[in-house]
Design a protein around this motif. Structure first.
Motif, PDB file in Angstrom:
ATOM      1  N   LYS A  64       0.841  -1.199   0.000  1.00  0.00           N
ATOM      2  CA  LYS A  64       0.000   0.000   0.000  1.00  0.00           C
ATOM      3  C   LYS A  64       0.881   1.255   0.000  1.00  0.00           C
ATOM      4  CE  LYS A  64      -3.369   2.539   2.786  1.00  0.00           C
ATOM      5  NZ  LYS A  64      -4.125   2.589   4.060  1.00  0.00           N
ATOM      6  N   ALA A  65       1.902   1.270   0.866  1.00  0.00           N
ATOM      7  CA  ALA A  65       2.764   2.444   0.984  1.00  0.00           C
ATOM      8  C   ALA A  65       3.565   2.695  -0.282  1.00  0.00           C
ATOM      9  CB  ALA A  65       3.707   2.276   2.170  1.00  0.00           C
ATOM     10  N   ARG A  66       3.858   1.628  -1.024  1.00  0.00           N
ATOM     11  CA  ARG A  66       4.664   1.768  -2.231  1.00  0.00           C
ATOM     12  C   ARG A  66       3.819   1.877  -3.502  1.00  0.00           C
ATOM     13  NH1 ARG A  66      10.226   0.985  -1.831  1.00  0.00           N
ATOM     14  NH2 ARG A  66      10.922   0.482   0.281  1.00  0.00           N
ATOM     15  N   GLY A  67       2.532   2.045  -3.343  1.00  0.00           N
ATOM     16  CA  GLY A  67       1.671   2.271  -4.504  1.00  0.00           C
ATOM     17  C   GLY A  67       1.434   1.034  -5.338  1.00  0.00           C
ATOM     18  N   GLN A  68       1.523  -0.136  -4.726  1.00  0.00           N
ATOM     19  CA  GLN A  68       1.369  -1.383  -5.476  1.00  0.00           C
ATOM     20  C   GLN A  68       0.053  -2.090  -5.189  1.00  0.00           C
ATOM     21  OE1 GLN A  68       5.624  -2.552  -4.220  1.00  0.00           O
ATOM     22  NE2 GLN A  68       5.378  -3.667  -6.137  1.00  0.00           N
ATOM     23  N   PHE A  69      -0.890  -1.416  -4.570  1.00  0.00           N
ATOM     24  CA  PHE A  69      -2.178  -2.040  -4.262  1.00  0.00           C
ATOM     25  C   PHE A  69      -3.248  -1.504  -5.203  1.00  0.00           C
ATOM     26  CE2 PHE A  69      -6.296  -2.390  -2.341  1.00  0.00           C
ATOM     27  CZ  PHE A  69      -6.284  -3.612  -1.699  1.00  0.00           C
ATOM     28  N   HIS A  70      -4.038  -2.432  -5.756  1.00  0.00           N
ATOM     29  CA  HIS A  70      -5.157  -2.019  -6.615  1.00  0.00           C
ATOM     30  C   HIS A  70      -6.463  -2.653  -6.153  1.00  0.00           C
ATOM     31  CE1 HIS A  70      -7.193  -0.505 -10.131  1.00  0.00           C
ATOM     32  NE2 HIS A  70      -7.600  -1.706 -10.464  1.00  0.00           N
ATOM     33  N   GLN A  71      -6.559  -3.982  -6.199  1.00  0.00           N
ATOM     34  CA  GLN A  71      -7.780  -4.677  -5.793  1.00  0.00           C
ATOM     35  C   GLN A  71      -7.433  -5.934  -5.004  1.00  0.00           C
ATOM     36  OE1 GLN A  71      -9.545  -4.878  -9.909  1.00  0.00           O
ATOM     37  NE2 GLN A  71     -11.464  -4.540  -8.818  1.00  0.00           N
ATOM     38  N   CYS A  72      -8.367  -6.326  -4.163  1.00  0.00           N
ATOM     39  CA  CYS A  72      -8.208  -7.570  -3.396  1.00  0.00           C
ATOM     40  C   CYS A  72      -9.570  -8.230  -3.260  1.00  0.00           C
ATOM     41  CB  CYS A  72      -7.621  -7.277  -2.015  1.00  0.00           C
ATOM     42  SG  CYS A  72      -7.317  -8.758  -1.016  1.00  0.00           S
ATOM     43  N   THR A  73      -9.611  -9.547  -3.384  1.00  0.00           N
ATOM     44  CA  THR A  73     -10.894 -10.254  -3.313  1.00  0.00           C
ATOM     45  C   THR A  73     -11.470 -10.244  -1.902  1.00  0.00           C
ATOM     46  OG1 THR A  73      -9.693 -12.345  -2.994  1.00  0.00           O
ATOM     47  CG2 THR A  73     -10.359 -11.773  -5.251  1.00  0.00           C
ATOM     48  N   ASP A  74     -10.624 -10.273  -0.887  1.00  0.00           N
ATOM     49  CA  ASP A  74     -11.074 -10.290   0.516  1.00  0.00           C
ATOM     50  C   ASP A  74      -9.949  -9.687   1.339  1.00  0.00           C
ATOM     51  OD1 ASP A  74     -11.868 -10.763   3.114  1.00  0.00           O
ATOM     52  OD2 ASP A  74     -12.009 -12.937   2.923  1.00  0.00           O
ATOM     53  N   LEU A  75      -9.967  -8.372   1.495  1.00  0.00           N
ATOM     54  CA  LEU A  75      -8.861  -7.671   2.130  1.00  0.00           C
ATOM     55  C   LEU A  75      -8.661  -8.100   3.579  1.00  0.00           C
ATOM     56  CD1 LEU A  75      -6.653  -5.589   1.859  1.00  0.00           C
ATOM     57  CD2 LEU A  75      -8.312  -3.819   2.473  1.00  0.00           C
ATOM     58  N   ASP A  76      -9.734  -8.186   4.340  1.00  0.00           N
ATOM     59  CA  ASP A  76      -9.609  -8.565   5.746  1.00  0.00           C
ATOM     60  C   ASP A  76      -9.071  -9.989   5.881  1.00  0.00           C
ATOM     61  OD1 ASP A  76     -10.537  -6.101   6.581  1.00  0.00           O
ATOM     62  OD2 ASP A  76     -12.625  -6.767   6.735  1.00  0.00           O
ATOM     63  N   GLY A  77      -9.574 -10.889   5.033  1.00  0.00           N
ATOM     64  CA  GLY A  77      -9.110 -12.272   5.097  1.00  0.00           C
ATOM     65  C   GLY A  77      -7.644 -12.397   4.724  1.00  0.00           C
ATOM     66  N   LEU A  78      -7.225 -11.711   3.674  1.00  0.00           N
ATOM     67  CA  LEU A  78      -5.823 -11.770   3.275  1.00  0.00           C
ATOM     68  C   LEU A  78      -4.937 -11.117   4.321  1.00  0.00           C
ATOM     69  CD1 LEU A  78      -3.563 -12.354   1.307  1.00  0.00           C
ATOM     70  CD2 LEU A  78      -4.139 -10.247   0.080  1.00  0.00           C
ATOM     71  N   ASP A  79      -5.393 -10.026   4.904  1.00  0.00           N
ATOM     72  CA  ASP A  79      -4.607  -9.345   5.932  1.00  0.00           C
ATOM     73  C   ASP A  79      -4.343 -10.283   7.106  1.00  0.00           C
ATOM     74  OD1 ASP A  79      -3.264  -7.142   7.015  1.00  0.00           O
ATOM     75  OD2 ASP A  79      -5.044  -6.469   8.109  1.00  0.00           O
ATOM     76  N   ALA A  80      -5.368 -11.028   7.511  1.00  0.00           N
ATOM     77  CA  ALA A  80      -5.200 -11.981   8.617  1.00  0.00           C
ATOM     78  C   ALA A  80      -4.240 -13.099   8.230  1.00  0.00           C
ATOM     79  CB  ALA A  80      -6.566 -12.553   9.014  1.00  0.00           C
ATOM     80  N   ALA A  81      -4.372 -13.617   7.010  1.00  0.00           N
ATOM     81  CA  ALA A  81      -3.485 -14.695   6.560  1.00  0.00           C
ATOM     82  C   ALA A  81      -2.046 -14.210   6.435  1.00  0.00           C
ATOM     83  CB  ALA A  81      -3.982 -15.243   5.220  1.00  0.00           C
ATOM     84  N   ALA A  82      -1.863 -12.995   5.928  1.00  0.00           N
ATOM     85  CA  ALA A  82      -0.517 -12.466   5.724  1.00  0.00           C
ATOM     86  C   ALA A  82       0.190 -12.171   7.036  1.00  0.00           C
ATOM     87  CB  ALA A  82      -0.580 -11.197   4.865  1.00  0.00           C
ATOM     88  N   ARG A  83      -0.555 -11.929   8.104  1.00  0.00           N
ATOM     89  CA  ARG A  83       0.080 -11.651   9.399  1.00  0.00           C
ATOM     90  C   ARG A  83       0.839 -12.855   9.920  1.00  0.00           C
ATOM     91  NH1 ARG A  83      -4.663  -8.529  10.700  1.00  0.00           N
ATOM     92  NH2 ARG A  83      -5.545 -10.226  11.940  1.00  0.00           N
ATOM     93  N   VAL A  84       0.416 -14.056   9.528  1.00  0.00           N
ATOM     94  CA  VAL A  84       1.113 -15.272  10.001  1.00  0.00           C
ATOM     95  C   VAL A  84       1.978 -15.875   8.897  1.00  0.00           C
ATOM     96  CG1 VAL A  84      -0.620 -15.777  11.741  1.00  0.00           C
ATOM     97  CG2 VAL A  84      -0.891 -16.728   9.448  1.00  0.00           C
TER      98      VAL A  84
END
Length: 415
Positions: A13-33
């Motif tokens: 997000k900070a580097r301008g590389q985010f456009h769309q995500c199918t499930d942002l909250d779900g991916l955020d939780a998965a990416a934390r681990v």
């Protein structure tokens, strides 16, 4: 956009590389681990280009944040051809050419990713492993029944071709099914839950997410970044001379450095964020430079981007060569060099042909136009004669220096 907690999504997000995500909250939780994610690369040429680099850096960000990146080589899908963004069918490559391209491209990823057996070490796999052995009838029964033709017809890669009455072959129509199935196989084999790509791949990525849910009940995610264009609207990685290739045997480190050095002023900050690992505060400082000082930021961009691909030593050599050529007025032997037979010079080599040989222009016609516009120099002397010839007498210190404008140079070396 919803605030995110995972280091990976924060960084993209900070580097301008985010456009769309199918499930942002779900991916955020998965990416934390720590999540495993992939991007596919078809083997359509012997080298990747700067347009592909945006995707490679996506994988790099994932690994830097503790995720596991998968590089998927499209040894299987290249036999079909991705219709996305194409107005006509891609030329089908022979199996021999696909294998040759695959071998030529593989080493590029070693520059950007750490491969191994660790938790976040990258994996390289070729989809020909599972696509080539497929039984067509079994594939139709197990996979095809989950794919809606109604939905497939709405995908941009199909819809635009149909609206423009441009033909689409049946083999192309199947590409999105194979890409969706790749996601299923990678989830089964590696626990991969994330497919990434450019925004033009959104429909194909969503198909893969849905196919995984229907076939295996898997919770998968899709993430895209914006397609990168220059500030003037040009396609990223395209120049008058063609694509900006990543293989050093096709495009020299010096020419690669020059590509970034010639970035438009308005692109410097954005390109520093996407294509380098510089800290964000330092990038903010550099993009705030104005006037002639912006050139210092461009040199940093060129050196950092080149160091990632070709190594720090080659990047510094390219920078030194540019300084010698542009600032000191001397001749650098690190400029792109092309051997020329002395016999050709003895009989008189037409300058227009020499410019094409040195890859400064694409054709004799373009060479003549540049000469007419007083853009061509030989040994720093402007040439205005379209019929000018080069001879051995033009060699200085064993080479002939050719220049197009102020920023593109090459050496001809008589042998």
């Amino acid at each position: 956009m919803t605030d995110v907690q995972s280091p990976f999504l924060r960084e993209v997000k900070a580097r301008g590389q985010f456009h769309q995500c199918t499930d942002l909250d779900g991916l955020d939780a998965a990416a934390r681990v720590g999540v495993t994610g992939y991007i596919g690369f078809d083997m359509t040429a012997p080298s990747l280009h700067v347009g592909n680099l945006t995707q490679i850096m996506f994988l790099r960000r994932l690994q830097q944040a503790g995720g596991r990146p998968i590089v998927l080589l499209g040894g299987g899908t290249t036999r079909v051809g991705d219709p996305s963004g194409k107005e006509e069918m891609r030329q089908l490559l022979s199996e021999e050419q696909i294998l040759k391209n695959t071998a030529s491209i593989r080493g590029t990823f070693d520059r950007f990713l750490q491969f191994g057996e660790g938790k976040s070490d990258a994996v390289l796999v070729d989809n020909s492993e599972w696509l080539l052995p497929l039984n067509y009838l079994d594939f139709l029964r197990t996979v095809g029944r989950h794919m809606s033709v109604n939905r497939m017809l709405t995908m941009d890669s199909v819809r635009l071709r149909l609206e423009r009455e441009q033909p689409m072959s049946f083999i192309e129509f199947n590409y999105m099914i194979l890409q969706a199935y790749d996601f299923v196989e990678l989830h089964r084999r590696y626990g991969c839950r994330l497919q990434m790509g450019g925004s033009d791949q959104w429909g194909n990525i969503v198909n893969g997410v849905e196919l995984g849910r229907r076939m295996d009940g898997a919770e998968l995610f899709g993430l895209t970044q914006p397609l990168i264009t220059t500030a003037s609207g040009a396609k990223m990685g395209k120049t008058a001379q063609g694509a900006v290739w990543l293989n050093a045997d096709i495009l020299s480190p010096y020419e690669y450095w020059q590509y970034w050095r010639n970035a438009e002023d308005a692109d410097v900050g954005r390109f520093l964020r996407i294509f380098t690992d510089l800290p964000l505060p330092e990038i903010s400082r550099l993009e705030a430079l104005r006037g002639a000082e912006i050139n210092d930021a461009k040199k940093v961009l060129a050196t950092e981007a080149t160091a990632l691909l070709h190594g720090r030593t080659e990047a510094q050599k390219a920078e030194q060569a540019a300084r010698a050529t542009f600032e000191d007025g001397s001749l650098s032997t690190d400029l792109p060099t092309f051997d020329i037979a002395r016999a050709e010079l003895a009989s008189g080599l037409r300058l227009t042909a020499a410019l094409v040989r040195a890859e400064l222009v694409a054709s004799n016609g373009e060479a003549k136009r540049q000469i007419t516009q007083r853009s061509i120099r030989v040994n720093d002397e402007v040439i205005t004669d379209e019929l000018a010839n080069l001879s051995s007498a033009d060699a200085t210190n064993g080479v002939i220096k050719l220049s197009l404008g102020k920023k593109k140079h090459a050496l001809l070396r008589p042998i």
